[in-house]
Design an enzyme around this catalytic site. Sequence first.
Site, PDB file in Angstrom:
ATOM      1  CE  LYS A 106      36.376  42.812  79.306  1.00  0.00           C
ATOM      2  NZ  LYS A 106      35.342  43.658  79.240  1.00  0.00           N
TER       3      LYS A 106
HETATM    4  C1  LIG Z   1      35.131  44.426  77.964  1.00  0.00           C
HETATM    5  C2  LIG Z   1      33.481  44.579  77.961  1.00  0.00           C
HETATM    6  C3  LIG Z   1      32.956  45.017  76.831  1.00  0.00           C
HETATM    7  C4  LIG Z   1      33.764  44.803  75.400  1.00  0.00           C
HETATM    8  O1  LIG Z   1      34.093  43.589  75.117  1.00  0.00           O
HETATM    9  P1  LIG Z   1      35.388  43.198  74.103  1.00  0.00           P
HETATM   10  O2  LIG Z   1      35.403  41.764  74.256  1.00  0.00           O
HETATM   11  O3  LIG Z   1      36.402  44.061  74.626  1.00  0.00           O
HETATM   12  O4  LIG Z   1      34.767  43.734  72.783  1.00  0.00           O
HETATM   13  C5  LIG Z   1      31.602  45.175  76.715  1.00  0.00           C
HETATM   14  N1  LIG Z   1      30.928  45.138  77.632  1.00  0.00           N
HETATM   15  C6  LIG Z   1      31.652  45.213  79.128  1.00  0.00           C
HETATM   16  C7  LIG Z   1      30.506  45.401  80.141  1.00  0.00           C
HETATM   17  C8  LIG Z   1      32.606  44.748  79.179  1.00  0.00           C
HETATM   18  O5  LIG Z   1      33.241  44.671  80.434  1.00  0.00           O
END
Ligand SMILES: *Cc1c(COP(=O)(O)O)cnc(C)c1O
Length: 448
Positions: A106
């Site tokens: 993210k």
């Molecule tokens: C947010 C997250 C996900 C999921 O991602 P999305 O875009 O919400 O599908 C998967 N793995 C980790 C470590 C995350 O932080």
Amino acid sequence: MQYFSTRSRSGGVDFARAALSGLAPDGGLFVPGEIPSYAPAALSSFPSMTFHDIAFETIKPYVCPEIPGTVLGDIIEAAYPFTAPLISAGDRLVLELFHGPTAAFKDFGARFMARTFSYLRRGETRPLRILAATSGDTGGAVADGFFRVEGISVTVLYPKGRVSPLQERQIAGLGENISALAVEGSFDDCQRMVKAAFGDVSLRKRYDLSSANSINVSRLIPQAVYYTAAAAAAFAGRTDPGGEATPRRAESGGKRFLPKAKTPVTFAVPSGNFGNLTAGLYAMKMGAPIEGFIAATNINRTVPDYLESGVYRTRLSQATISNAMDVGAPSNFERMNAHWSLEELRRILRGAWVSDEDTRKTIAAVHQNYGYYLDPHGAVGWKAADILGAEGSLAVLATAHPAKFAETVEDITGPVPRPPALSRVMERTVRARTIPAELSALAEALEA
Ligand SMILES: *Cc1c(COP(=O)(O)O)cnc(C)c1O
């Protein structure tokens, strides 16, 4: 580029409006009117281009002309002092997306978004209030990305007791322009409260509100970059040449160069809100050499069930060891659905879900066989590919550093080397306010 609501094809807005308002006025999500295509010349030169240059080529058509090229170049350079190495573990590739400051993918979206907002709000006097609901990792990335950014304050809502101690310190340990609300409820409650705040006329009048969830299109677009970069590298038969960025690879798990197979890659994407996967679909549509995707979830299997049955049914989220994916009503489904029919999705997307028990077994097996430490989310992606018997060139997205989920991983593998940035986070003090899962409580907290 014009952006439209997923719920109507009229009333297009420019990138600045779409990004700053987060959600469309009718409650839909903003999507680009048209997904652009890479120029053929750019596509063929990607394997030898830097991550920054690929980012520039990918993002430019989405943000022009509101963000001039020189500004975009500066934003990309400041946002990404790290890259996304593609390494190999056995016959598979792993795309490591955790080399940013909060050790989860993210960072790619949040850091771009923070700098973009700062530019788009230049000259404004009223502060911008960002609301972010998090199941664990979004909050940390958004808090870190916006920390000390002038003219912007951030309120993060997270489900009390359902994030790891490290995640809680990333979210609630910064202070200053970042405040944290521990909500007595689930992630879905947090997300509902944020959506309700946007729908509340009096709150919108009172504050300049924006969202930093993957419902915000400015977080989504930069996530297409690493798919393209990795697909181009895999297609050209290269993995990360240096790999020093990856201290966790044991000697036994040495990487090797892939033969130049010239087969497009399939990505296994551990998914919750499906922002990451939707960004991958954009990269594919833009022309990156991608064969398809595996939509990998934990027991919160709304999308795999939809792909199988053709019936979309959201459900309450259930807590798992891959908590960033504990989402029963994935918000980006609305985007996928707006761009692609069920039939089209079935051609490029296969779904599988993985239990906590199998997630643990996968962490153990991959560590044993390749000396590689997967975090629980990456392990869901890996196992989903096993379940589907994926063949050909396959890259699993490692969405978080395993040290971020040390409570789970170290029980299985023994001590995981920790990046220094993460050790420092544990020294922070949690300063969160606990509130019930109600809009009125959120409104009151914004007042404070
Ligand atoms: C947010 C997250 C996900 C999921 O991602 P999305 O875009 O919400 O599908 C998967 N793995 C980790 C470590 C995350 O932080």
